[in-house]
Scaffold this motif. Sequence first.
Motif, PDB file in Angstrom:
ATOM      1  N   LEU A   8       0.831  -1.201   0.000  1.00  0.00           N
ATOM      2  CA  LEU A   8       0.000   0.000   0.000  1.00  0.00           C
ATOM      3  C   LEU A   8       0.870   1.257   0.000  1.00  0.00           C
ATOM      4  O   LEU A   8       0.533   2.254  -0.651  1.00  0.00           O
ATOM      5  CB  LEU A   8      -0.949  -0.001   1.200  1.00  0.00           C
ATOM      6  N   ALA A   9       1.998   1.203   0.696  1.00  0.00           N
ATOM      7  CA  ALA A   9       2.914   2.351   0.697  1.00  0.00           C
ATOM      8  C   ALA A   9       3.416   2.642  -0.718  1.00  0.00           C
ATOM      9  O   ALA A   9       3.552   3.807  -1.121  1.00  0.00           O
ATOM     10  CB  ALA A   9       4.088   2.081   1.639  1.00  0.00           C
ATOM     11  N   ILE A  10       3.679   1.599  -1.475  1.00  0.00           N
ATOM     12  CA  ILE A  10       4.116   1.779  -2.866  1.00  0.00           C
ATOM     13  C   ILE A  10       2.992   2.387  -3.697  1.00  0.00           C
ATOM     14  O   ILE A  10       3.223   3.301  -4.503  1.00  0.00           O
ATOM     15  CB  ILE A  10       4.579   0.431  -3.452  1.00  0.00           C
ATOM     16  N   LEU A  11       1.773   1.908  -3.500  1.00  0.00           N
ATOM     17  CA  LEU A  11       0.634   2.471  -4.228  1.00  0.00           C
ATOM     18  C   LEU A  11       0.429   3.946  -3.870  1.00  0.00           C
ATOM     19  O   LEU A  11       0.070   4.759  -4.732  1.00  0.00           O
ATOM     20  CB  LEU A  11      -0.635   1.671  -3.933  1.00  0.00           C
ATOM     21  N   GLU A  12       0.664   4.280  -2.629  1.00  0.00           N
ATOM     22  CA  GLU A  12       0.532   5.685  -2.221  1.00  0.00           C
ATOM     23  C   GLU A  12       1.567   6.554  -2.936  1.00  0.00           C
ATOM     24  O   GLU A  12       1.300   7.710  -3.278  1.00  0.00           O
ATOM     25  CB  GLU A  12       0.676   5.796  -0.704  1.00  0.00           C
ATOM     26  N   GLU A  13       2.745   5.999  -3.174  1.00  0.00           N
ATOM     27  CA  GLU A  13       3.767   6.730  -3.928  1.00  0.00           C
ATOM     28  C   GLU A  13       3.270   6.999  -5.355  1.00  0.00           C
ATOM     29  O   GLU A  13       3.396   8.117  -5.870  1.00  0.00           O
ATOM     30  CB  GLU A  13       5.068   5.925  -3.984  1.00  0.00           C
ATOM     31  N   TYR A  14       2.709   5.966  -5.970  1.00  0.00           N
ATOM     32  CA  TYR A  14       2.184   6.128  -7.331  1.00  0.00           C
ATOM     33  C   TYR A  14       1.045   7.140  -7.362  1.00  0.00           C
ATOM     34  O   TYR A  14       0.928   7.923  -8.313  1.00  0.00           O
ATOM     35  CB  TYR A  14       1.697   4.773  -7.870  1.00  0.00           C
ATOM     36  N   LYS A  15       0.216   7.121  -6.340  1.00  0.00           N
ATOM     37  CA  LYS A  15      -0.889   8.082  -6.278  1.00  0.00           C
ATOM     38  C   LYS A  15      -0.340   9.505  -6.140  1.00  0.00           C
ATOM     39  O   LYS A  15      -0.827  10.438  -6.803  1.00  0.00           O
ATOM     40  CB  LYS A  15      -1.818   7.743  -5.110  1.00  0.00           C
ATOM     41  N   ALA A  16       0.660   9.678  -5.298  1.00  0.00           N
ATOM     42  CA  ALA A  16       1.259  11.005  -5.114  1.00  0.00           C
ATOM     43  C   ALA A  16       1.902  11.509  -6.398  1.00  0.00           C
ATOM     44  O   ALA A  16       1.939  12.715  -6.660  1.00  0.00           O
ATOM     45  CB  ALA A  16       2.286  10.952  -3.985  1.00  0.00           C
ATOM     46  N   GLN A  17       2.387  10.584  -7.222  1.00  0.00           N
ATOM     47  CA  GLN A  17       3.000  10.941  -8.499  1.00  0.00           C
ATOM     48  C   GLN A  17       1.965  11.192  -9.591  1.00  0.00           C
ATOM     49  O   GLN A  17       2.313  11.613 -10.702  1.00  0.00           O
ATOM     50  CB  GLN A  17       3.943   9.819  -8.952  1.00  0.00           C
ATOM     51  N   GLY A  18       0.698  10.919  -9.293  1.00  0.00           N
ATOM     52  CA  GLY A  18      -0.360  11.119 -10.268  1.00  0.00           C
ATOM     53  C   GLY A  18      -0.521   9.984 -11.259  1.00  0.00           C
ATOM     54  O   GLY A  18      -1.240  10.109 -12.262  1.00  0.00           O
ATOM     55  N   ARG A  19       0.090   8.844 -10.977  1.00  0.00           N
ATOM     56  CA  ARG A  19       0.002   7.713 -11.906  1.00  0.00           C
ATOM     57  C   ARG A  19      -1.126   6.747 -11.533  1.00  0.00           C
ATOM     58  O   ARG A  19      -1.541   5.932 -12.350  1.00  0.00           O
ATOM     59  CB  ARG A  19       1.339   6.963 -11.955  1.00  0.00           C
ATOM     60  N   VAL A  20      -1.596   6.818 -10.310  1.00  0.00           N
ATOM     61  CA  VAL A  20      -2.748   6.033  -9.861  1.00  0.00           C
ATOM     62  C   VAL A  20      -3.728   7.001  -9.215  1.00  0.00           C
ATOM     63  O   VAL A  20      -3.335   7.819  -8.373  1.00  0.00           O
ATOM     64  CB  VAL A  20      -2.336   4.942  -8.839  1.00  0.00           C
ATOM     65  N   ARG A  21      -4.977   6.915  -9.612  1.00  0.00           N
ATOM     66  CA  ARG A  21      -5.963   7.877  -9.107  1.00  0.00           C
ATOM     67  C   ARG A  21      -6.515   7.472  -7.740  1.00  0.00           C
ATOM     68  O   ARG A  21      -6.758   8.326  -6.889  1.00  0.00           O
ATOM     69  CB  ARG A  21      -7.104   8.002 -10.119  1.00  0.00           C
TER      70      ARG A  21
END
Length: 317
Positions: A160-173
Motif C-alpha cells: 500500500l505504501a508503494i501504491l501511495e507513492e504512485y498516487k502522489a506521483q499522479g500515476r494512480v488515481r
Amino acid sequence: MTTRRECLKFSIAAAMAAALPNRLMASDDAPLLTRAIPSSGERLPLVGLGSSATFSQVARSEDASALREVLRALVDGGGTVFDTAPSYGASEQVAGELARELGITDRLFWATKVNVVPRGGDEADPAKAREQIENSFRLIGKDKVDLIQVHNLADIPTQLAILEEYKAQGRVRYVGVTSTSKPAYPRLIEAMRDGKIDFIGVDYAVDNRDVEETILPLAQERKIGVLVYLPFGRTRLWSRIGDRPLPEWAAEFDARSWAQFMLKFVAAHPAVTCVTPATSKARNMADNLGSARGRLPDEAQRRRMAEYIDALPPAAG
C-alpha cells in the motif's frame, strides 16, 4: 447443474408473464444508475465487469474473440468499470489488447491489483511489486490507472505504501485493498480504519451478507468506495435457484432475470459503489447491466429477497 442460460430463459418468461400491458419497464437504453466514489464525488455506473472466473478461462484459450464482444457490450451499454488482476491469468493482457482494438481504453475505469507475496510467505519484495505495477500499466496501455488495490490484503504496509507513492506521483488515481475471505475481515477492517484507502473490494451476495454487519457500515463511515465481487457466489446461487421461475414480485423493482435479481440486491446497499460480476458472454453482460436500470429494491424488499433465497436448499458440494 443449472446453467445461467437456463435460469435466464425461465426468469425472462416469468417477468414477461407478470408484467401488466401498460407497465413501464426500465428501457434497455436508459442511462445506468450511478453512485459516487466517496473520496472524490466522481460517479461510476453501479454495474461493471469482472475478469476472473469465466472471463479468465476464455482469456487463456486460443480464441478470446468472445471477450471483445463482452467489452463492447459493457461500453455500449453505458458501463465503464473493468476489474482485473495480474493473478487472473491472461485477463489483464487480453483485455488491454481488446480495448485498444475497440478504441475504448480511455473510456474504461481500470481497476487492477498488486500482490507479489510468495505463496506461503508474508512479505513482498518492493522491487517486484513495482515491476508488477509497471507491467500492469504496459498491459492496460495507460500511463495512469484509475484504481490499484492490494490483492487479498497481502503485506499491506509494503504494497500500500508503494501504491501511495504512485498516487502522489499522479500515476494512480485511487488505491485500496481487497479480501474475499471472512477470516481475514478483521485485517480488512484494520486497513479501513487506517484512513489511507479510497476503495475496498469484497465478496457480497444475497446469500452471503456478512459484510453488512461491520464492513459496509464502516465503509460509509470512513467514506470508502466498495467494489463487490462474487455477487453470484461463483456458481453457488445458480445451483440453488435451479429452474425456478423468477418470482412475480421481482417486477416491483424492475428485475427481469435472476441475474438482475441478485445484482439489484447487492447494488441497492448504499455503501456499494459498483458490482463487478465476471462473464465471458456479451448477452450476459447486457443482462447484468439491466440491474443498474429502473428501480432498486428498498430495505423491505431486500429482506424479502434474502428470505426467499435463504429458504432454498443449499447448493450441493
